[in-house]
Design an enzyme around this catalytic site. Sequence first.
Site, PDB file in Angstrom:
ATOM      1  N   ASN A  10      31.961 -18.764  19.878  1.00  0.00           N
ATOM      2  CA  ASN A  10      30.531 -18.525  20.102  1.00  0.00           C
ATOM      3  C   ASN A  10      30.087 -17.352  19.233  1.00  0.00           C
ATOM      4  OD1 ASN A  10      28.078 -17.421  21.243  1.00  0.00           O
ATOM      5  ND2 ASN A  10      28.428 -18.697  23.030  1.00  0.00           N
ATOM      6  N   HIS A  13      26.412 -13.321  19.477  1.00  0.00           N
ATOM      7  CA  HIS A  13      26.191 -11.879  19.392  1.00  0.00           C
ATOM      8  C   HIS A  13      26.252 -11.340  17.963  1.00  0.00           C
ATOM      9  CE1 HIS A  13      25.525 -11.705  23.546  1.00  0.00           C
ATOM     10  NE2 HIS A  13      26.735 -12.126  23.857  1.00  0.00           N
ATOM     11  N   HIS A  46      24.115 -20.544  21.830  1.00  0.00           N
ATOM     12  CA  HIS A  46      23.251 -20.704  23.002  1.00  0.00           C
ATOM     13  C   HIS A  46      21.823 -20.379  22.575  1.00  0.00           C
ATOM     14  CE1 HIS A  46      22.490 -19.624  27.533  1.00  0.00           C
ATOM     15  NE2 HIS A  46      21.593 -20.460  27.049  1.00  0.00           N
ATOM     16  N   ARG A  48      18.548 -19.685  23.736  1.00  0.00           N
ATOM     17  CA  ARG A  48      17.884 -19.301  24.989  1.00  0.00           C
ATOM     18  C   ARG A  48      16.368 -19.445  24.893  1.00  0.00           C
ATOM     19  NH1 ARG A  48      20.216 -16.301  29.055  1.00  0.00           N
ATOM     20  NH2 ARG A  48      22.468 -15.996  28.895  1.00  0.00           N
ATOM     21  N   ARG A  52      16.664 -14.542  22.415  1.00  0.00           N
ATOM     22  CA  ARG A  52      17.114 -13.154  22.294  1.00  0.00           C
ATOM     23  C   ARG A  52      18.202 -12.971  21.245  1.00  0.00           C
ATOM     24  NH1 ARG A  52      20.098 -12.285  28.063  1.00  0.00           N
ATOM     25  NH2 ARG A  52      18.111 -13.125  28.763  1.00  0.00           N
ATOM     26  N   GLU A  73      24.696 -24.717  23.580  1.00  0.00           N
ATOM     27  CA  GLU A  73      24.462 -24.380  24.984  1.00  0.00           C
ATOM     28  C   GLU A  73      22.962 -24.304  25.212  1.00  0.00           C
ATOM     29  OE1 GLU A  73      26.564 -20.809  25.915  1.00  0.00           O
ATOM     30  OE2 GLU A  73      28.492 -21.838  26.078  1.00  0.00           O
ATOM     31  N   THR A 104      25.295 -15.569  31.047  1.00  0.00           N
ATOM     32  CA  THR A 104      25.326 -16.601  32.073  1.00  0.00           C
ATOM     33  C   THR A 104      26.169 -16.130  33.248  1.00  0.00           C
ATOM     34  OG1 THR A 104      25.141 -18.258  30.325  1.00  0.00           O
ATOM     35  CG2 THR A 104      25.778 -19.034  32.501  1.00  0.00           C
ATOM     36  N   GLU A 154      32.815 -27.889  31.384  1.00  0.00           N
ATOM     37  CA  GLU A 154      33.349 -26.584  31.024  1.00  0.00           C
ATOM     38  C   GLU A 154      33.418 -25.736  32.282  1.00  0.00           C
ATOM     39  OE1 GLU A 154      32.498 -22.681  28.219  1.00  0.00           O
ATOM     40  OE2 GLU A 154      31.838 -24.655  27.545  1.00  0.00           O
ATOM     41  N   HIS A 194      34.130 -18.295  29.416  1.00  0.00           N
ATOM     42  CA  HIS A 194      33.359 -17.163  29.920  1.00  0.00           C
ATOM     43  C   HIS A 194      34.286 -16.006  30.275  1.00  0.00           C
ATOM     44  CE1 HIS A 194      29.443 -15.517  30.988  1.00  0.00           C
ATOM     45  NE2 HIS A 194      30.073 -14.834  31.913  1.00  0.00           N
TER      46      HIS A 194
END
Length: 244
Positions: A10, A13, A46, A48, A52, A73, A104, A154, A194
Amino acid sequence: MNLPIRLGVNVDHVATLRNARGGTHPDPLAAAVLALESGADSITVHLREDRRHIRDADVRLMRERLQAPINLEMAATAEMTEFATAIRPHAACLVPERRAELTTEGGLDAAGLEAQLAPVVAALRGAGTRVSLFLDPEPRQIEAAGRLGAGAVELHTGTYCEAAPGAARDRERLRLAEAARQVAALGIECHAGHGLDYVTAAEMAAVPEIVELNIGHFLLGQALFDGLGAAVRRMKQVMLEHRP
């Protein structure tokens, strides 16, 4: 059972860091390319509601430039469903989303939201996208995934990763292993993610029914010290070494 195990990285970030300063650096696409060159099997992003970190243009560019699978996601909203069916990523993972959350915070309530999720799942499948549901390791949620026709589940590993090493973590690990068996028995691919790090990812890789781990925050944090390529290579090595 001795199935291979895949690593999804992922890169959200990387976009968080880019957006903090503005501009185009660091580039999530460049991070995705490096992760794939270093052993990742797919890239997770992801998108969103508040954009963000990852933005629409990031997803479009990755869909255009990357040869590897993209796992999008997304919340099960009309906006995201329209976007995903137009982009047609390899996979879409439906997750719960609250604007105020830092990350999440738990699994999707597939059992409680089954009627609302059914048309979203149908639309995504109709676009040729494999649908995954991000679920807590609870039997009723997994049963709902089966009824909805999900291609993958998942399992949310946050509670397990946050538990203190010892009896508490062992209980959560066994709970995840049992859930993985239930998912596989339904003929659905089982993934997990996660909060995973080298230690917890090794333990999840040892569960034979789990065929994919999705990891982001830890790898990007570790990249500050070791470099992203080295962190991804080590994670993949750890996973393969602990595979049954």
